[in-house]
Design an enzyme around this catalytic site. Structure first.
Site, mmCIF file in Angstrom:
data_model
loop_
_atom_site.group_PDB
_atom_site.id
_atom_site.type_symbol
_atom_site.label_atom_id
_atom_site.label_comp_id
_atom_site.label_asym_id
_atom_site.label_seq_id
_atom_site.Cartn_x
_atom_site.Cartn_y
_atom_site.Cartn_z
ATOM 1 N N ASP A 1 -5.210 34.966 -48.874
ATOM 2 C CA ASP A 1 -6.280 35.152 -47.894
ATOM 3 C C ASP A 1 -5.860 34.725 -46.492
ATOM 4 O O ASP A 1 -6.369 35.236 -45.504
ATOM 5 C CB ASP A 1 -7.537 34.403 -48.333
ATOM 6 N N ARG B 1 -15.116 41.998 -50.840
ATOM 7 C CA ARG B 1 -14.270 40.806 -50.759
ATOM 8 C C ARG B 1 -12.826 41.261 -50.864
ATOM 9 O O ARG B 1 -12.547 42.435 -51.129
ATOM 10 C CB ARG B 1 -14.631 39.742 -51.794
ATOM 11 N N GLY B 2 -11.918 40.297 -50.675
ATOM 12 C CA GLY B 2 -10.497 40.630 -50.626
ATOM 13 C C GLY B 2 -10.084 40.675 -49.158
ATOM 14 O O GLY B 2 -10.667 41.418 -48.369
#
Lengths: 349, 349
Positions: free
Chosen positions: B241, B58-59
């Site tokens: 994001d 994730r990220g």
């Protein structure tokens, strides 16, 4: 006073119980909820202190009630004033923030000093039962007043922590208002913030709501911003652990961010708390003692660590919301709005 | 541009690794951290999609990198354009909010279309490695710029979620800035919000900080209000994001409340994100698709339920912070302040 729907609400009921007196005192152990409903007999003040400090019983009004009953029990066992003063001192400082605890102790000790030894047991028990009746009827009255000031045919209500039967012994403070809205057919949804670290929202409020057939949605505390931005929330309604003379409200940590967000979105932020929570001797919010609790509450769950390492933790149990963020304070004696020192002073008389 | 400490920062390093390429692709499974450091071989796009959807990786920047490497692997196995287009489409929609994912896919597919079949494998691999180098040097540059705009000899920094090596493959976005401040001897304390429901702050950020000797304090998300009110925080620094053309920032849920609180307390709120996170095709924050995830993320922990009953859950993975709450946006190309559509447009060219 605000204008609103002043519809009368019939007597509110709940299927939830938290405190029983039938010659002995029993309390529901809230650490185990919602997994297990275990009732614990309270036999002494030292046991009451341990239950209070471990959060087996919590909620400002309930803390006052348990303290009152525990001192009545001690007076039956040993009515000496020295003994009662010592026990009262231990109870009063069991947790520092909720003023209901030292206030109930002060009231009981004052009574104890006024009557001879042989009458202390029955006198203190009668006083504890009277306090119980008062808190119960205060809840009913606050529920009516709170539902009355919230306008609109139907609304979503966001709340924090648990302010229901489990916190009060009555139908609740903020959750009493929610029960009244539900009884009137005006509750679109109760949104319960999970209330980290101890999850009183997830474990206690959701359980209470489901028991009583109230529609409830659970959210992580950090999701309150997007929920408010979505327009789903018509009011944020919370309780209080101590209210300073200037109207600053100490309540479960995470309350203050909700008040700031509510202001930004033009959503009413309402505090519901009995006058037993008002502390005229505490001039401002910064004078309210804030309890900081152990790091394990954040790093552990049910005795097991979430994290395999030691870490410094910032874990205040409460935060302080300044009065300018509070649209109204609902007490059993009426509604203070705007929340000002002068407005509050009337209710402290 | 803001004035600040424009001290040069030497090359930042971390003991943490998240992605390895040595002929095959391996990623650290972030679901198991910090309990276990398990490396997983990624053999196909479908496996990458599963790892992305389950939050094993994730990220936003890291998602782009993993997508690029996964498509390069597919091109080595089967260089047909139809196959790559199909695999790319699956990757691009694995999670909806981070724009790095569809952007990396679009870049790789565009390259694939430009070269003959026999060159697609090596071309896409070289492009993935180039992207990796670019994201790594972008992190270093953002860390320098971000530390430069934060004035003061020493400051406490509050962050949210994880924006370090584990999110980027480089030294991080917001956490890169923290590393730079620490290298300069200017970090009083890193405050890491635990970031419910999946606890990326508690599990990942605290772990990264401790690995690299950065002083860190963990807090429940709801405690950020009283922490900011205490004066301990000199800046709130977060990642992103997806950033819309108007400067609205989608980031891990719980970011927006921090921005509102920072504004109230006059604390700079800084977003650190590579230009790969900017989406000029997304006009406003409300146009950013927000992923809502399964209720079990909130009601369960490590496969076991916290709650013994079913409950409706509000679980958005992201929220949107409007540009007026953001003091500065730090990209590798420079600092946008104030955050305006025109200021951002320069960096999107």
């Amino acid at each position: 006073m605000l204008l609103g729907y002043h519809t009368r609400v019939g007597e509110l009921k709940s299927r939830v119980e938290v405190l029983r007196w039938d010659g002995s005192l029993q309390v529901l152990d809230q650490r185990l909820l919602p997994w297990e409903e275990r009732w614990v007999s309270v036999e002494s003040v030292s046991q009451a202190v341990a239950l209070i400090q471990s959060l087996a019983v919590r909620g400002a009004p309930l803390l006052g009630l348990v303290a009152a009953y525990a001192l009545a029990l001690e007076a039956q066992r040993c009515p000496h004033l020295d003994h009662l003063e010592g026990q009262g001192a231990a109870l009063a400082k069991a947790r520092p923030t909720a003023v209901n605890l030292p206030r109930a102790v002060a009231k009981m000790l004052s009574l104890a000093r006024q009557v001879p030894e042989e009458k202390r047991g029955p006198t203190l028990l009668a006083a504890a039962q009277q306090l119980h009746r008062e808190e119960t009827s205060a809840c009913q009255r606050m529920a009516e007043l709170g539902a009355g000031i919230l306008a609109g045919p139907r609304l979503g209500v966001l709340t924090h922590c648990n302010t229901g039967v489990l916190a009060t012994g009555g139908v609740g403070t903020a959750l009493g208002v929610v029960r009244a809205l539900h009884a009137q057919g005006r509750l679109a949804m109760l949104y319960a913030g999970e209330t980290r670290p101890v999850l009183q929202g997830a474990r206690l409020t959701v359980w209470e709501a489901q028991r009583d057939g109230i529609p409830v949605t659970l959210l992580p505390d950090g999701a309150a911003g997007s929920l408010l931005a979505s327009g789903a929330v018509g009011a944020v309604v919370v309780g209080a652990d101590r209210i300073a003379a200037d109207g600053s409200v100490a309540n479960k940590v995470g309350t203050y961010p909700l008040a700031v967000l509510a202001q930004r979105h033009g959503v009413p932020f309402v505090v519901v708390a009995p006058t037993s929570t008002l502390d005229p001797h505490c001039p401002t919010g910064s004078a309210i003692p804030i309890e900081h609790r152990q790091p394990e509450e954040v790093t552990h769950w049910q005795g097991k660590p979430w994290l395999p390492f030691e870490v410094t933790v910032y874990n205040p149990a409460f935060d302080v919301t300044p009065p300018e963020l509070i649209m109204a304070l609902v007490c059993e004696r009426g509604v203070v709005t705007p929340v000002t020192q002068a407005g509050l002073a009337e209710f402290c008389s």
